[in-house]
Design a protein around this motif. Structure first.
Motif, short mmCIF file in Angstrom:
data_model
loop_
_atom_site.label_atom_id
_atom_site.label_comp_id
_atom_site.label_asym_id
_atom_site.label_seq_id
_atom_site.Cartn_x
_atom_site.Cartn_y
_atom_site.Cartn_z
N GLU A 232 -8.03 2.52 -1.69
CA GLU A 232 -8.58 2.24 -0.39
C GLU A 232 -9.97 2.83 -0.26
O GLU A 232 -10.24 3.94 -0.70
N HIS B 89 -5.99 -2.06 6.04
CA HIS B 89 -4.75 -1.31 5.84
C HIS B 89 -4.41 -0.46 7.07
O HIS B 89 -5.31 0.04 7.74
N HIS C 282 1.24 5.48 -1.98
CA HIS C 282 0.65 6.50 -2.86
C HIS C 282 1.75 7.07 -3.75
O HIS C 282 2.16 8.22 -3.62
N ASP D 10 2.45 2.96 3.18
CA ASP D 10 1.51 4.08 3.08
C ASP D 10 2.25 5.37 2.69
O ASP D 10 1.85 6.46 3.06
N HIS E 79 0.85 -1.21 0.00
CA HIS E 79 0.00 0.00 0.00
C HIS E 79 0.88 1.24 0.00
O HIS E 79 1.58 1.52 0.98
ZN LIG Z 1 -3.26 5.03 1.99
#
Ligand SMILES: [Zn+2]
Length: 258
Positions: free
Chosen positions: A95, A154, A10, A204, A8
């Motif tokens: 998500e 998550h 970005h 994350d 996970h």
């Molecule tokens: Zn996230």
């Protein structure tokens, strides 16, 4: 051969775009072989689909973020459906979830968007990646009532009891760099007690940078610090943990290695 997976991140964030290749290179150097990129808009999705042509080790997830609920329209949902049909590269929906941390004002809108996206996931048989903050009970109730595909919690940071409830439903539990923070006793206890066939890790990025880089921007390469810390916490070999993490990710994504 074992390796790390950032389940996970970005990587569509502006701060990576000028030096995208260098972040991919750094991940490779740290033995991070698969990177699951979370896309929360059409623009992010199209950007990463283009990057994936060059980097097939990028996995793609797409879904609308709970705090965007008030601005997400039917047109956006139609695009999600279109994208699932048009781009089989989209492996998971996420998500998605509930976030009451800043305000509960849009709780109903969030729930509505959450349920709609779970139903789309059910229809297209896609696993879902869940964001839940300050909304544990509603998240649990909604998932239990609607989710029919694999579920990944998550950045799990709720209670140990709730984690056990999620595990009973077969859900996967993911840990970020938060586990490496000095004061993160609760998350560390969860990381010690989570079932080895349910654990996952993630960065994350660009948020939640693990020690020893806490305070700086995060990146997928740093998922190794999350994994190494948990291996140490659990007093197990790094390679052993990696093998569990790989198996769990593949199981979550519906990849069968038999
Ligand atoms: Zn996230």
């Amino acid at each position: 051969m074992t390796y790390w997976i950032d389940t996970h991140c970005h990587l569509t964030d502006d701060r990576y775009r000028d030096n995208f290749d260098s972040y991919m290179q750094k991940a490779k150097e740290n033995n991070v072989a698969i990177i699951n990129v979370i896309c929360s808009s059409k623009e992010e999705l199209l950007y990463i689909l283009e990057k994936q042509k060059q980097y097939p080790n990028l996995d793609i997830s797409f879904g609308y973020y709970p705090q965007d609920a008030k601005s997400i329209t039917q047109e956006n949902l139609d695009f999600l459906i279109f994208a699932l049909e048009e781009y089989p590269q989209i492996k998971a929906i996420g998500e998605i979830g509930l976030d009451y941390y800043y305000t509960k004002e849009f709780a109903d809108k969030q729930k509505e968007l959450f349920i709609k996206q779970i139903e789309i996931a059910n229809k297209y048989n896609k696993p879902i990646i869940i964001h839940s903050r300050s909304a544990a009970k509603d998240t649990y109730d909604t998932l239990k009532a609607y989710a029919k595909t694999s579920v990944l919690m998550h950045c799990y940071s709720d209670s140990l009891e709730m984690m056990k409830e999620y595990q009973k439903l077969g859900y996967f539990i993911s840990f970020t760099g938060v586990v490496t923070f000095k004061n993160a006793n609760k998350v560390q206890t969860n990381a010690i007690n989570v079932d080895l066939d349910k654990i996952m890790i993630e960065t994350d990025s660009p948020y939640l940078t693990p020690v020893p880089f806490r305070g700086k921007d995060n990146q997928p390469a740093y998922v190794c610090y999350v994994g190494e810390y948990i291996a140490e916490l659990r007093e197990m070999e790094k390679e052993d943990l990696q093998q569990h993490l790989i198996n769990n990710y593949q199981k979550f994504m519906g990849i069968n290695n038999d």
